[in-house]
Write an enzyme that holds these catalytic residues in place. Structure first.
Site, PDB file in Angstrom:
ATOM      1  N   ASP A   1       0.814  -1.226   0.000  1.00 17.89           N
ATOM      2  CA  ASP A   1       0.000   0.000   0.000  1.00 17.89           C
ATOM      3  C   ASP A   1       0.843   1.270   0.000  1.00 17.89           C
ATOM      4  OD1 ASP A   1      -2.258  -1.703   0.281  1.00 17.89           O
ATOM      5  OD2 ASP A   1      -1.873  -1.813   2.426  1.00 17.89           O
TER       6      ASP A   1
ATOM      7  N   LYS B   1       2.169   2.018  -5.127  1.00 15.95           N
ATOM      8  CA  LYS B   1       2.857   1.474  -6.319  1.00 15.95           C
ATOM      9  C   LYS B   1       2.019   1.615  -7.583  1.00 15.95           C
ATOM     10  CE  LYS B   1       3.225  -2.551  -4.403  1.00 15.95           C
ATOM     11  NZ  LYS B   1       2.789  -2.229  -3.036  1.00 15.95           N
TER      12      LYS B   1
ATOM     13  N   GLN C   1       2.182  -6.092  -2.999  1.00 14.14           N
ATOM     14  CA  GLN C   1       2.517  -6.126  -1.569  1.00 14.14           C
ATOM     15  C   GLN C   1       3.832  -5.361  -1.334  1.00 14.14           C
ATOM     16  OE1 GLN C   1       1.623  -9.592  -2.868  1.00 14.14           O
ATOM     17  NE2 GLN C   1      -0.420  -8.777  -2.614  1.00 14.14           N
TER      18      GLN C   1
ATOM     19  N   GLY D   1      -4.135  -4.628  -4.248  1.00 14.81           N
ATOM     20  CA  GLY D   1      -5.171  -3.679  -4.626  1.00 14.81           C
ATOM     21  C   GLY D   1      -4.509  -2.388  -5.021  1.00 14.81           C
ATOM     22  N   HIS D   2      -4.690  -1.989  -6.247  1.00 13.23           N
ATOM     23  CA  HIS D   2      -4.089  -0.750  -6.714  1.00 13.23           C
ATOM     24  C   HIS D   2      -5.176   0.237  -7.097  1.00 13.23           C
ATOM     25  CE1 HIS D   2      -0.097  -2.824  -8.058  1.00 13.23           C
ATOM     26  NE2 HIS D   2      -0.145  -2.573  -6.776  1.00 13.23           N
TER      27      HIS D   2
HETATM   28  P1  IMP Z   1      -2.579 -12.879   2.194  1.00  7.20           P
HETATM   29  O1  IMP Z   1      -1.649 -12.343   1.167  1.00  7.20           O
HETATM   30  O2  IMP Z   1      -4.027 -12.681   1.849  1.00  7.20           O
HETATM   31  O3  IMP Z   1      -2.282 -14.306   2.555  1.00  7.20           O
HETATM   32  O4  IMP Z   1      -2.383 -12.033   3.548  1.00  7.20           O
HETATM   33  C1  IMP Z   1      -1.190 -12.114   4.304  1.00  7.20           C
HETATM   34  C2  IMP Z   1      -0.796 -10.764   4.882  1.00  7.20           C
HETATM   35  O5  IMP Z   1      -0.409  -9.876   3.848  1.00  7.20           O
HETATM   36  C3  IMP Z   1      -1.935 -10.047   5.628  1.00  7.20           C
HETATM   37  O6  IMP Z   1      -1.385  -9.304   6.691  1.00  7.20           O
HETATM   38  C4  IMP Z   1      -2.487  -9.098   4.575  1.00  7.20           C
HETATM   39  O7  IMP Z   1      -3.146  -7.985   5.147  1.00  7.20           O
HETATM   40  C5  IMP Z   1      -1.199  -8.692   3.882  1.00  7.20           C
HETATM   41  N1  IMP Z   1      -1.410  -8.259   2.484  1.00  7.20           N
HETATM   42  C6  IMP Z   1      -1.641  -9.034   1.414  1.00  7.20           C
HETATM   43  N2  IMP Z   1      -1.752  -8.299   0.308  1.00  7.20           N
HETATM   44  C7  IMP Z   1      -1.564  -7.023   0.683  1.00  7.20           C
HETATM   45  C8  IMP Z   1      -1.501  -5.779  -0.039  1.00  7.20           C
HETATM   46  O8  IMP Z   1      -1.644  -5.698  -1.268  1.00  7.20           O
HETATM   47  N3  IMP Z   1      -1.267  -4.672   0.714  1.00  7.20           N
HETATM   48  C9  IMP Z   1      -1.070  -4.731   2.054  1.00  7.20           C
HETATM   49  N4  IMP Z   1      -1.093  -5.855   2.753  1.00  7.20           N
HETATM   50  C10 IMP Z   1      -1.332  -7.002   2.079  1.00  7.20           C
END
Ligand code: IMP
Length: 434
Positions: free
Chosen positions: A13, A16, A223, A40-41
């Site tokens: 977040d 990017k 991420q 999520g962008h």
């Molecule tokens: P997962 O990727 O859904 O398995 O989540 C694992 C961890 O990564 C959690 O803490 C999510 O909130 C975090 N996470 C996954 N994708 C994002 C992203 O795009 N931005 C911020 N945090 C993320």
């Protein structure tokens, strides 16, 4: 090398999407190489806001190839919906290519994600619930289904006849009362395969060919570094490798083909989900930053935890990624504060830590040491044009000082400075293009 990777330096977040969308103007090909629809962008073009989860941000640029590489996990129902959404808003998807080696997020992955989280009493990861972890786990366990199999109905049936009952047993063992209906799941997924077939191809060789013709390739990280499966704040991480080294592997090209690497740094720190966040603010300033910065997850809508910028994180991030430049985003969000703080290092039991701690028990105990800076006024919208055209010199003195301090401390120049939500509100400080 005519390649540029854009990588999140913190917990995701960082902004990017907007940076990639801006740089995509200079690229011929934009590639996602890891993650899935947990990303999520938000990209604002004019007054229109696009929220993308699966599609590379470059999809919004006509004439650019938008590629989803082998390292990504794909929820086919979600990507189809995103394609339909952007088409309904007048943007085409003819420029989309999906790797035949990318793994499919199956319906049981989403159920398993929820069931596993529920069992992790007191140690929840706070996943996005999109089935990302179970999909990557199956890939490593050689129980995955790849996009190339999704379009081959007899093969898909074969795989699902074996996998669905197996996963239903796992759901039962995990205490879940949810099950996947094998017949319906096969019909849905075979249908997705038929719809997605025109987009599926060997993207690795396509990227290599583009590079051999001197085309510019942009790699879009999802991420952030602190969520990397190996180097992040394990176990509070995502299930893929988010760092620059994986751009090559997740796209199917050699590491020697990689060129510039831009690290995207948000002017403060945020995190969604669980896990230690040393500089977290539990006060009005934190709330004000969250409110002003619109820090609500694009994917889950959760409020992001906010804290001051953390140089211990950024130095570690640079040591892993080898940044050649930084994009400092959301500097405008800190406007109007009397004082802005930056964590310069951590101490534990009064001793300065020389490297980033690998274990969460230590990270929970670190004491951040801060340096204070004078704040700057809100940037007046009427003067934004002036700031953007006039370069650094027109910006408030205290903001320039903050930027200069970060450059010196991290040892990497700031190439882009984010002063607002729009693609056009990035101040480009690069001396040369890639
Ligand atoms: P997962 O990727 O859904 O398995 O989540 C694992 C961890 O990564 C959690 O803490 C999510 O909130 C975090 N996470 C996954 N994708 C994002 C992203 O795009 N931005 C911020 N945090 C993320």
């Amino acid at each position: 090398m005519p390649t540029l990777a854009v990588i999140g330096t913190q917990w995701g977040d960082e902004g990017k999407g907007k940076v990639v969308d801006y740089l995509a103007g200079e690229a011929d090909v934009v590639v996602r190489f890891q993650g899935g629809n947990n990303a999520g962008h938000s990209v604002k073009i004019g007054e229109e806001l696009f929220k993308l989860h699966h599609l590379p941000s470059g999809i919004l640029r006509p004439g650019k190839l938008a590629v989803i590489g082998n390292g990504v996990v794909i929820d086919p129902g979600v990507i189809l919906k995103e394609i339909e959404d952007i088409q309904a808003r007048g943007k085409g998807a003819d420029n989309l290519r999906i790797s035949d080696r990318a793994h499919v997020i199956m319906p049981y992955h989403k159920l398993l994600d929820g069931a596993e989280e529920r069992l992790r009493e007191g140690a929840k990861v706070g996943t996005t619930g999109r089935g990302i972890g179970p999909a990557y786990a199956d890939k490593a366990a050689r129980l995955g289904v790849r996009m190339g199999e999704l379009v081959d109905e007899p093969l898909l049936r074969n795989r699902m006849d074996f996998l669905v009952p197996l996963k239903n047993k796992m759901l039962e063992a995990l205490g879940s009362d949810q099950r996947v209906d094998g017949k319906k799941a096969f019909e849905d997924y075979a249908g997705y395969g038929r719809s997605l077939k025109p987009f599926i191809t060997d993207t690795g060789s396509m990227i290599s060919e583009a590079l051999s013709k001197g085309r510019k390739v942009l790699f879009e990280g999802a991420q952030g570094t602190m969520l990397d499966i190996d180097h992040g704040t394990y176990p509070y991480v995502t299930s893929s490798s988010t760092i620059s080294a994986n751009a090559a592997a997740g796209a199917g090209i050699p590491p020697t083909a990689m060129g510039a690497i831009i690290g995207v740094v948000k002017a403060y720190t945020t995190r969604v989900g669980a896990g230690p966040l040393p500089t977290e603010l539990h006060d009005e300033t934190g709330e004000r930053i969250a409110e002003k910065g619109g820090e609500f997850g694009t994917t889950t809508g959760r409020t992001r935890r906010c804290g001051w910028l953390d140089l211990a994180v950024l130095r570690y991030s640079h040591s892993l990624n080898g940044f050649t430049g930084l994009a400092l985003t959301k500097v405008d969000v800190l406007g109007g504060l009397d004082e802005v703080k930056v964590c310069t290092h951590y101490t534990v039991d009064g001793k300065r830590l020389s490297s980033f701690p690998p274990d969460m028990r230590t990270l929970e105990r670190v004491v951040p040491v801060y340096r204070s800076f004078d704040g700057w006024d809100d940037l007046e919208p009427a003067r934004l044009e002036d700031f953007l055209n006039g370069g650094l010199a027109r910006l408030p003195r205290s903001m320039r000082y903050y930027v200069g301090f970060l450059e010196k401390e991290i040892g990497v120049p700031v190439h882009l400075l984010g002063l607002g939500r729009r693609r056009s509100e990035l101040l480009d400080l690069r001396r040369e293009r890639w």
